[in-house]
Write an enzyme that holds these catalytic residues in place. Structure first.
Site, mmCIF file in Angstrom:
data_model
loop_
_atom_site.group_PDB
_atom_site.id
_atom_site.type_symbol
_atom_site.label_atom_id
_atom_site.label_comp_id
_atom_site.label_asym_id
_atom_site.label_seq_id
_atom_site.Cartn_x
_atom_site.Cartn_y
_atom_site.Cartn_z
ATOM 1 C CG ASN A 1 -1.934 -1.103 1.209
ATOM 2 O OD1 ASN A 1 -2.529 -1.370 0.169
ATOM 3 N ND2 ASN A 1 -2.149 -1.759 2.336
ATOM 4 C CG HIS B 1 4.389 -2.591 5.353
ATOM 5 N ND1 HIS B 1 4.421 -1.242 5.654
ATOM 6 C CD2 HIS B 1 3.084 -2.915 5.212
ATOM 7 C CE1 HIS B 1 3.186 -0.779 5.704
ATOM 8 N NE2 HIS B 1 2.352 -1.774 5.430
HETATM 9 P P1 5GP Z 1 -0.595 -0.795 5.757
HETATM 10 O O1 5GP Z 1 -2.044 -0.396 5.765
HETATM 11 O O2 5GP Z 1 0.294 0.332 6.196
HETATM 12 O O3 5GP Z 1 -0.182 -1.407 4.458
HETATM 13 O O4 5GP Z 1 -0.484 -1.981 6.798
HETATM 14 C C1 5GP Z 1 0.104 -1.880 8.048
HETATM 15 C C2 5GP Z 1 -0.089 -3.222 8.685
HETATM 16 O O5 5GP Z 1 0.719 -3.290 9.843
HETATM 17 C C3 5GP Z 1 -1.530 -3.482 9.142
HETATM 18 O O6 5GP Z 1 -2.022 -4.631 8.480
HETATM 19 C C4 5GP Z 1 -1.414 -3.660 10.642
HETATM 20 O O7 5GP Z 1 -2.266 -4.668 11.141
HETATM 21 C C5 5GP Z 1 0.050 -4.011 10.834
HETATM 22 N N1 5GP Z 1 0.594 -3.560 12.102
HETATM 23 C C6 5GP Z 1 0.506 -2.300 12.628
HETATM 24 N N2 5GP Z 1 1.151 -2.227 13.803
HETATM 25 C C7 5GP Z 1 1.678 -3.466 14.023
HETATM 26 C C8 5GP Z 1 2.468 -4.014 15.082
HETATM 27 O O8 5GP Z 1 2.815 -3.347 16.067
HETATM 28 N N3 5GP Z 1 2.825 -5.320 14.972
HETATM 29 C C9 5GP Z 1 2.463 -6.080 13.905
HETATM 30 N N4 5GP Z 1 2.869 -7.362 13.897
HETATM 31 N N5 5GP Z 1 1.724 -5.594 12.887
HETATM 32 C C10 5GP Z 1 1.333 -4.303 12.942
#
Ligand code: 5GP
Ligand code: ZN
Length: 115
Positions: free
Chosen positions: A88, A101
């Site tokens: 994303n 990521h």
């Molecule tokens: P994005 O929307 O930025 O692509 O996704 C971020 C992802 O990081 C989300 O799916 C969320 O659940 C995950 N996430 C956010 N904070 C943490 C964390 O502290 N630990 C882990 N394992 N995942 C996280």
């Protein structure tokens, strides 16, 4: 290292997280809010905010991330059935964590187009 970045804290082990894989350049761990039977995050140790911010010097690193996704998909048994890889970028994609990521999602079917 960015002091305000939650994924840098995970890389630095300031936030305790079980790693699925770690080497000098990348870390793999389970998404805390899993959206599929397998939902892993692949991140560079280097703080890069978004896909917009990658540069030529990151090309080996990014290639390593994709190869590791391939390897983990195979070892988790989802390579043949298939899986989805998501990066994303910024607001329209709903990026929440501004440390690059890739999501690896597998173990179920996914619809297309995405929501
Ligand atoms: P994005 O929307 O930025 O692509 O996704 C971020 C992802 O990081 C989300 O799916 C969320 O659940 C995950 N996430 C956010 N904070 C943490 C964390 O502290 N630990 C882990 N394992 N995942 C996280
Ligand atoms: Zn970071």
């Amino acid at each position: 290292m960015n002091d305000n970045c939650i994924f840098c804290k995970i890389v630095n082990k300031d936030i305790e997280t079980e790693f699925v894989y770690e080497d000098d350049d990348i870390v793999v761990f389970k998404d805390i809010n899993s959206q599929a039977p397998i939902h892993l995050l692949f991140i560079p140790k280097k703080h890069i905010e978004t896909l917009n911010d990658i540069s030529d010097e990151d090309s080996v690193l990014l290639s390593k991330m994709l190869m590791k996704i391939r390897d983990v998909a195979k070892s988790r048994g989802i390579a043949e059935d298939g899986y989805r890889v998501v990066v994303n970028c910024n607001r329209n994609a709903g990026q929440e964590v501004f440390h690059l990521h890739a999501h690896l999602l597998g173990g179920r079917g996914f619809s297309w187009p995405p929501g």
